[in-house]
Enzyme design. Structure first.
Site, mmCIF file in Angstrom:
data_model
loop_
_atom_site.group_PDB
_atom_site.id
_atom_site.type_symbol
_atom_site.label_atom_id
_atom_site.label_comp_id
_atom_site.label_asym_id
_atom_site.label_seq_id
_atom_site.Cartn_x
_atom_site.Cartn_y
_atom_site.Cartn_z
ATOM 1 C CE LYS A 1 -1.881 2.711 2.902
ATOM 2 N NZ LYS A 1 -1.802 3.986 2.140
ATOM 3 C CD GLU B 1 12.982 3.440 8.137
ATOM 4 O OE1 GLU B 1 12.981 4.367 8.984
ATOM 5 O OE2 GLU B 1 12.964 3.613 6.925
ATOM 6 C CB CYS C 1 12.963 8.238 8.407
ATOM 7 S SG CYS C 1 13.825 7.225 7.206
ATOM 8 C CD GLU D 1 10.438 11.956 12.099
ATOM 9 O OE1 GLU D 1 9.337 11.437 12.328
ATOM 10 O OE2 GLU D 1 11.345 11.396 11.452
ATOM 11 N N GLY E 1 7.018 4.543 8.265
ATOM 12 C CA GLY E 1 6.180 5.732 8.439
ATOM 13 C C GLY E 1 6.344 6.291 9.835
#
Ligand code: NAD
Ligand code: MN
Length: 485
Positions: free
Chosen positions: A189, A263, A297, A395, A241
């Site tokens: 997806k 991750e 990331c 983040e 994500g």
């Protein structure tokens, strides 16, 4: 007398728009069992070009019925696919890699239009790296027994894979290539703001004659992802994500016996010692945080500079910022493109506001005029950042850097490790011994020395702590897609 050259003159470029054709249909279906079809309830979403805010295409939103169909198709394809001689599976992967190279320019344009990243990045990084992942894993397909000597390696089964919008095609390659090399079948997806390159990858699967059902591409948003994760017919879930969604998925699969790799986010430290090659380090800082608008990331979003060189580094950083070209991602000169979505732009802006309120000093330069439409955020950094400040902890996922200083290596280590994350880190120094000492003690899955944001299919990538678990790439990455007996 010669005319005095102004700073703005020194970096004048002629416009260099990428102008090759790239056809985009007005509507895309789900790729299930080797063909495209509409969603079971006809549901559609629109994907935009974030640099223009104009719609690019509509795509089907997978329902739980569609998830079920896709998983069934992957399940039906599994026995034949895993019994295929391994070198035949390898050949399919080679063909996919070569076809991606042949169609590279078209894929780069599509990636840039759908996601907003500069064309020079999709052209030089995303698409070539995606092809490399297929090449690399093509080589492994018939050598799995050598990867794990003394064990017998077989596939896990049907793999559900959910990916984000920051490297749409590359993340699809990171997930699909090892899964197929190991004899698994897949339901993938893509993210809802960037579905187009994964759907075009499905065209490549058709071109190379990949058997039906081996890979299914199911577009949609969070709900489609949630129903894929919860489907009892998958044996493994791989997710890249946000940490928040990662935590939800860990709960979803708990107790089901499904394998899981995550991750997730990061707040990675980039540490500059006074004995580093400063100009190179400044380039590394720029590449660490402004690459892909900071939608990375492992971005080096916390900069630690040794106190004696703090002023020199921040001065050079400010000068270098002025030369970054922000704007039209389709221009080959552009360094910083559009923010991926309005939502992400609002998140970044709110972090900038908070940082100012908490007392950090904002350094943002004007590097040219921005287009009137589109989602833009000029790259910037903050000085005077305290460890307790929000931008030192959370983040941001945008082109915003938090600059801090340190005195001793011990202090740098302590502060660098003081985060719930542990994805990556950078060290800049002239001394090899310092590199080894720091790298061994930094709690991060990847440590770059005198460089930053370099990727390679042969090298495992993944995190510690809240950055997730499991590795992608290298021999370690295969492990997640194999049952070893
Ligand atoms: P997200 O985690 O919501 O989206 C990632 C993928 O998960 C998308 O395909 C999305 O459709 C899907 N998803 C969303 N909710 C889901 C659910 N409940 N179950 C299953 N799948 C679900 O990320 P986002 O909202 O697009 O971005 C939010 C923040 O996440 C960013 O600001 C950034 O900090 C972080 N992020 C990290 C990465 C990374 O590479 N580690 C990538 C994207 C975003
Ligand atoms: Mn889009």
């Amino acid at each position: 007398m010669a005319k005095k050259l102004k700073f703005s003159d020194a970096w004048k470029y002629a416009e260099a728009p990428e102008s090759a054709p790239c056809a985009i249909a007005s509507e895309y279906g789900l790729f299930i069992d080797g063909d495209y079809r509409p969603a079971s309830d006809g549901g559609l979403m629109t994907t935009l070009n974030p640099a223009t805010e104009k719609p690019l295409a509509q795509f089907a939103v997978g329902t739980s019925q569609d998830v079920d169909d896709a998983v069934k198709s992957a399940r039906a394809a599994l026995p034949k696919w895993k019994r295929l001689p391994a070198k035949e599976r390898g050949k399919y992967l080679f063909r996919i890699a070569r076809r991606l190279q042949e169609r590279a320019r078209e894929f780069a344009i599509l990636e840039t239009k759908d996601g907003g990243k500069p064309i020079k990045e999709s052209r030089d990084v995303d698409i070539p790296e995606a092809a490399k992942h297929f090449f690399y894993h093509a080589g492994w397909a018939d050598k799995l027994d050598y990867a794990f000597p003394g064990r017998s390696a077989g596939p896990v089964g049907v793999c559900g894979q959910i990916i984000p919008w920051n490297f749409p095609l590359l993340m699809a390659a990171w997930k699909i290539a090892p899964a197929l090399a190991c004899g698994n079948t897949v339901v993938l997806k893509p993210a809802e703001t960037t579905p187009l390159t994964a759907l075009r990858l499905a065209e490549v699967f058709q071109e190379v004659g990949l058997p039906r059902g081996v890979v299914n591409i199911l577009t949609g948003a969070g709900e489609t992802g949630a129903s894929l994760a919860a489907h009892p017919g998958i044996q493994k879930l791989a997710f890249t994500g946000s940490t928040d969604v990662g935590k939800i998925l860990a709960k979803t699969v708990a107790g089901t016996g499904k394998r899981l790799t995550l991750e997730l986010g990061g707040k990675s430290p980039n540490i500059i010692f006074s004995d580093a090659a400063i100009d190179q380090a400044v380039e590394g800082i720029i590449n660490g945080i402004y690459f892909n608008q900071g939608h990375v990331c492992c971005a080096g979003s916390r900069l630690f500079v040794q106190e004696s060189i703090l002023e020199e580094v921040t001065t050079k950083l400010e000068i270098r910022l002025k030369s970054l070209r922000v704007g039209d991602p389709m221009d080959k000169n552009t360094d910083v493109g559009a923010i991926n979505s309005k939502g992400q732009l609002n998140t970044i802006r709110s972090y900038i506001r908070t940082a100012k309120e908490e007392g950090a000093r904002h350094c943002q330069v004007s590097n040219g005029k921005l287009p009137s439409k589109g989602y833009w955020c000029r790259p910037s950094f903050f000085t005077g950042v305290q460890p307790s400040h929000t931008i030192a902890q959370e983040e941001i996922f945008g082109p915003v850097l938090a600059v801090m200083s340190f005195r001793t290596p011990e202090e740098a280590l302590k502060r660098a490790n003081n985060t719930p994350y542990g994805l990556a880190a950078g060290i800049w120094t002239d001394k090899g011994a310092k590199i080894f000492e720091m790298a061994a003690r930094l709690k991060a899955g990847v440590v770059w020395c005198n460089t930053y944001n370099r990727f390679d299919a042969t090298s495992p990538f993944g995190g510690f702590k809240e950055s997730g678990f499991g590795r992608e790439g290298g021999r370690q990455g295969l492990r997640a897609y194999l049952e070893l007996v």
